[in-house]
Enzyme design. Structure first.
Site, short mmCIF file in Angstrom:
data_model
loop_
_atom_site.label_atom_id
_atom_site.label_comp_id
_atom_site.label_asym_id
_atom_site.label_seq_id
_atom_site.Cartn_x
_atom_site.Cartn_y
_atom_site.Cartn_z
N HIS A 1 -7.71 -3.76 -0.20
CA HIS A 1 -6.75 -2.55 -0.14
C HIS A 1 -5.87 -2.52 1.16
O HIS A 1 -5.53 -1.61 1.26
CB HIS A 1 -7.50 -1.27 -0.43
CG HIS A 1 -8.04 -1.12 -1.87
ND1 HIS A 1 -7.29 -1.26 -3.10
CD2 HIS A 1 -9.18 -1.02 -2.48
CE1 HIS A 1 -7.92 -1.06 -3.98
NE2 HIS A 1 -9.15 -1.03 -3.54
N GLU B 1 0.80 -1.20 0.09
CA GLU B 1 0.12 -0.08 0.05
C GLU B 1 0.82 1.10 0.04
O GLU B 1 1.99 1.10 0.81
CB GLU B 1 -1.03 -0.13 1.09
CG GLU B 1 -1.64 -1.17 1.19
CD GLU B 1 -2.46 -1.21 0.00
OE1 GLU B 1 -3.10 -0.21 -0.49
OE2 GLU B 1 -3.06 -2.50 -0.36
#
Length: 586
Positions: A183, A44
């Site tokens: 995510h 990320e």
């Protein structure tokens, strides 16, 4: 001149010796897949590419023979603030990474964990690009391990009849992964492991059994791609836009890159497996480069050229004129309507929306909060008509029948206009109250419907308020640090990129600034919240302005967001779907 031996073999004389075919050993074929150790990694980050973006989280899973050998997970302090839209996407906040180690401390631990293994990632160039940059930045040698991209492999093994796209979430559902992509690095890495194993089952049907065979299968280049490699010859190694054209000069595809030559070359390698792009390459006869001063200029030019030429092989941004707007009309008793164009009538607009369904959801959210009329009649004060059923249900104050004066009705209109452009609190509070009442009554589906409508309105209003704030400035000049130590300068007028230049390292910026201001495009504002550019273009400029290290040189106007605007509701929006409506288990 030989003697046939038993079993059909033939012995030749020394003068006519034929080389014998020898089957390779298993060592020569490479290790079988079940003996190979794979490290599936996911990152990320704060943006799309280094050095402007940093890593905020690393997750990795080590597997061999279908068994998980270990996991690696850590948050990473990127050293810069996390942009709000990244926080909404990932849920990672500045507070979460405040006490986390930096990449300099995390990197050696990850390299030790992944050492000697084959790296796997979904869209591997993204994750590997960040890791390589971190290694170069902190003096670590990149291990040079083989890299496998599950996106590339999936494009070769799955058809569009099976999956609509090759996103991780789509593939995880298709292969029934036990992990749901969210995510977040470790969850996405676990989902990628399941996708990888599903792809291994598919690729076995092609006779692929070893690592070498898998890499060769994944990177196969079509003959048409090899034949067109000459199209990349002579292209500059500079940021810009490239246009693939056919023999008649028709633009087939428009793209952008920080290095034109390197990017176009990738279309003729095994990394390019998209069927539609391979079809485009077969038709292409020329690549037209347009060199740009900065990557921002390249991104903006790409959007403009796609909208102008509407290339058949581009999927996004081709038809900005088809977007829909929600309009608060200008008449004695205003109402909300869905339109395709922004007019010069002084109306208030919200959008754009990609489809009618989302626009209607935003309108429903407003009607749930304020008694705005929903009919399409042209009402005039002093000329009453019979009220509709909504008046009897208490959902409209019947201005059509004279039960509400223009002045009284104007208060509702002002509240709606304020929710669209400024203070969103009254609308949110009313809808949240309704959602809570429905949930308390265990009417969960209705509560979810109202939540979804509110979320659509909040997203649209937040986007519009951000864009309108920049579009209201007559001129804004800013500079961002370039990768090589120089500066990138942008001149923005009414939200439109009017000029861009690059200051070389060590050069005085004054002359470059004067030159770009003198040659910048003259921009005349038009109607609506985005008077001079598309919403997508203004958002590109905003993302650039929000990069770490950007410095404002000049602002002619007021660039700010409403204190109680829709942007203040990002936290609610992020958590809105975290806990689904469900009955109590007490």
């Amino acid at each position: 001149m030989g003697t046939r031996l038993e079993g059909g073999q033939r012995m030749t004389t020394a003068h006519h010796r034929v080389p014998r075919a020898v089957q390779g050993t298993f060592d020569e074929l490479g290790p079988p897949l079940h003996e190979v150790t794979f490290v599936v990694v996911d990152l990320e980050t704060t943006g799309n590419s280094p050095p402007g973006a940093g890593i905020t989280e690393i997750g990795a899973v080590k597997v061999r023979g279908g068994q998980v050998l270990g996991e690696f997970h850590t948050l990473v302090d990127p050293g810069t603030p996390i942009p709000p839209f990244i926080t909404v996407l990932t849920g990672i906040t500045d507070q979460m990474v405040a006490g986390a180690p930096g990449i300099a401390d995390v990197l050696p631990r990850f390299l030790e964990f992944a050492g000697g293994s084959v790296l796997v990632a979904h869209n591997a160039p993204f994750d590997v690009g960040f890791l390589k940059h971190a290694c170069a930045q902190h003096g670590y040698a990149w291990p040079g391990s083989p890299v496998l991209d599950t996106v590339q492999l999936a494009r070769k093994l799955l058809t569009r009849d099976e999956v609509p796209n090759y996103k991780l979430a789509t593939l995880a559902r298709y292969f029934r992964s036990a992990s749901v992509p969210a995510h977040r690095a470790l969850a996405d890495a676990r989902a990628t492991v399941d996708v990888l194993h599903g792809l291994f089952e598919r690729v076995a049907g092609f006779g692929v059994q070893t690592l070498d065979e898998l890499i060769e299968f994944s990177a196969a280049v079509s003959s048409e791609q090899r034949r067109k490699r000459y199209l990349a010859d002579g292209l500059p190694q500079a940021p810009g836009v490239y246009l693939f054209t056919d023999e008649r000069g028709e633009v087939l595809y428009v793209g952008k890159s920080s290095n034109l030559r390197n990017r176009v070359r990738q279309y003729f390698t095994g990394s390019e497996n998209r069927p539609r792009i391979r079809e485009m390459i077969a038709l292409a006869e020329r690549v037209v480069p347009i060199v740009c001063a900065t990557p921002l200029e390249a991104e903006v030019r790409e959007l403009r050229l796609i909208a102008e030429h509407k290339p058949r092989y581009n999927r996004r941004s081709r038809f900005p004129e088809r977007a829909l707007w929600v309009k608060l009309t200008v008449e004695p008793f205003p109402r909300l309507s869905i339109v395709r164009r922004v007019a010069t009538d002084g109306a208030t607009y919200l959008g754009p929306f990609p489809g009618r369904r989302l626009a209607e959801q935003a309108i429903h959210a407003v009607h749930e909060a304020f008694p705005l009329r929903q009919c399409t009649l042209r009402l005039r004060p002093g000329r009453p008509v019979s009220p509709c059923a909504l008046a009897g249900m208490g959902r409209c104050n019947a201005p059509c029948a004279g039960q509400e004066s223009p002045q009284e009705y104007a208060r509702h209109v002002a509240a709606v206009r304020e929710a669209m452009t400024g203070d969103i609190r009254p609308l949110v509070e009313r809808l949240l109250g309704r959602i809570e009442r429905l949930s308390a009554a265990q009417r969960y589906e209705e509560a979810a419907t109202h939540r979804d409508r509110l979320a659509v309105f909040v997203r649209a209003a937040a986007r519009m308020q951000r864009v309108a704030a920049l579009s209201g400035c007559r001129q804004l000049v800013a500079a961002a640090p370039a990768f090589d130590g120089g500066w990138e300068i942008a001149v923005v007028r009414y939200g439109r990129l009017a000029g861009a230049t690059r200051v070389p390292p060590g050069a005085a910026p004054g002359p470059y600034l004067d030159a770009v201001l003198a040659t910048a495009e003259t921009v005349l504002p038009g109607p609506g919240p985005t008077p001079a550019a598309s919403v997508e273009e203004t958002e590109c400029v905003l993302r650039w302005l929000e990069q770490p290290g950007v410095r404002l040189i000049e602002v002619d106007g007021t660039w700010c967001s409403p204190v109680h605007g829709a942007g203040s509701r990002w936290e609610w929006l992020r958590n809105a779907y975290a806990t689904p409506f469900q009955p109590s288990r007490d």
